[in-house]
Design an enzyme around this catalytic site. Structure first.
Site, PDB file in Angstrom:
ATOM      1  N   GLY A  95       0.732  -1.194   0.059  1.00 16.59           N
ATOM      2  CA  GLY A  95      -0.119  -0.134  -0.141  1.00 16.59           C
ATOM      3  C   GLY A  95       0.896   1.110   0.048  1.00 16.59           C
ATOM      4  N   GLN A  96       1.990   1.192  -0.447  1.00 21.03           N
ATOM      5  CA  GLN A  96       2.946   2.282  -0.547  1.00 21.03           C
ATOM      6  C   GLN A  96       2.508   3.285  -1.535  1.00 21.03           C
ATOM      7  OE1 GLN A  96       7.107   1.284  -0.915  1.00 21.03           O
ATOM      8  NE2 GLN A  96       7.703   3.656  -0.308  1.00 21.03           N
ATOM      9  N   HIS A 102       9.303   6.068   4.436  1.00 18.21           N
ATOM     10  CA  HIS A 102       8.709   7.234   5.367  1.00 18.21           C
ATOM     11  C   HIS A 102       8.050   5.987   6.468  1.00 18.21           C
ATOM     12  CE1 HIS A 102       5.804   6.474   2.383  1.00 18.21           C
ATOM     13  NE2 HIS A 102       4.832   6.637   3.216  1.00 18.21           N
TER      14      HIS A 102
HETATM   15  P1  5GP Z   1       2.112   5.594   1.927  1.00 17.13           P
HETATM   16  O1  5GP Z   1       0.703   4.958   1.531  1.00 17.13           O
HETATM   17  O2  5GP Z   1       3.120   5.673   0.875  1.00 17.13           O
HETATM   18  O3  5GP Z   1       2.378   4.921   3.162  1.00 17.13           O
HETATM   19  O4  5GP Z   1       1.819   6.986   2.841  1.00 17.13           O
HETATM   20  C1  5GP Z   1       1.952   8.238   2.211  1.00 17.13           C
HETATM   21  C2  5GP Z   1       1.411   9.295   3.178  1.00 17.13           C
HETATM   22  O5  5GP Z   1       2.012  10.442   2.881  1.00 17.13           O
HETATM   23  C3  5GP Z   1       0.115   9.519   3.334  1.00 17.13           C
HETATM   24  O6  5GP Z   1      -0.789   9.279   4.473  1.00 17.13           O
HETATM   25  C4  5GP Z   1      -0.097  10.912   2.619  1.00 17.13           C
HETATM   26  O7  5GP Z   1      -1.416  11.405   3.320  1.00 17.13           O
HETATM   27  C5  5GP Z   1       0.960  11.524   2.730  1.00 17.13           C
HETATM   28  N1  5GP Z   1       1.264  12.724   2.092  1.00 17.13           N
HETATM   29  C6  5GP Z   1       1.067  12.596   0.432  1.00 17.13           C
HETATM   30  N2  5GP Z   1       1.583  13.686   0.174  1.00 17.13           N
HETATM   31  C7  5GP Z   1       1.773  14.468   1.185  1.00 17.13           C
HETATM   32  C8  5GP Z   1       2.037  16.042   1.181  1.00 17.13           C
HETATM   33  O8  5GP Z   1       2.454  16.656   0.078  1.00 17.13           O
HETATM   34  N3  5GP Z   1       2.243  16.360   2.447  1.00 17.13           N
HETATM   35  C9  5GP Z   1       2.259  15.797   3.548  1.00 17.13           C
HETATM   36  N4  5GP Z   1       2.559  16.427   4.852  1.00 17.13           N
HETATM   37  N5  5GP Z   1       1.896  14.584   3.486  1.00 17.13           N
HETATM   38  C10 5GP Z   1       1.608  13.865   2.400  1.00 17.13           C
END
Ligand code: 5GP
Ligand code: ZN
Length: 118
Positions: A95-96, A102
């Site tokens: 789900g990345q 991060h």
């Molecule tokens: P993943 O699904 O890749 O583990 O999570 C990515 C996270 O990054 C998501 O929770 C999403 O809300 C957050 N995110 C995506 N774009 C941005 C952004 O431009 N700024 C911030 N602060 N968070 C972001």
């Protein structure tokens, strides 16, 4: 898209995209998630780009250790007195969505969390 040149978190590190920062040093950056799934929801990243946990090797050992040791400190500062959740989504089936490693840190009263949590 798997590209360091077009990486949204690298742009946040560079200050090209604004973020609400909790912590920063020479290697790490923590900022609040733009779509929080819990009363406390922040992301902790290495400043140096690496796509995902699956792309880490021995060279990332030190920074991974620093990240994991920083999590409880930042969670405490953010008010997670009753515990917190640490999530690392890795790859499509994990789900990345953003391909810059991060760690999600979520906390606050469980009844106030939004489903699905990351
Ligand atoms: P993943 O699904 O890749 O583990 O999570 C990515 C996270 O990054 C998501 O929770 C999403 O809300 C957050 N995110 C995506 N774009 C941005 C952004 O431009 N700024 C911030 N602060 N968070 C972001
Ligand atoms: Zn990046």
């Amino acid at each position: 898209m798997k590209s360091q040149d077009n990486c949204i978190f690298c742009k946040i590190v560079a200050g090209q995209i604004p973020s609400n920062k909790l912590f920063e040093d020479d290697e790490l950056l923590a900022f609040h998630d733009i779509h929080p799934k819990a009363p406390v929801h922040f992301l902790l990243i290495p400043k140096t780009h690496v796509d995902s946990l699956a792309d880490c090797g021995p060279g990332e050992g030190d920074v991974l250790a620093r990240i994991m040791l920083k999590v409880p400190e930042l969670a405490r500062q953010a008010g997670c007195d009753n515990g917190f959740r640490t999530v690392i989504n890795t790859g499509p089936d994990g789900g990345q969505e953003v391909y810059h490693l991060h760690v999600h840190v979520l906390g606050g009263p469980r009844e106030q969390w939004k489903a699905p949590a990351p």
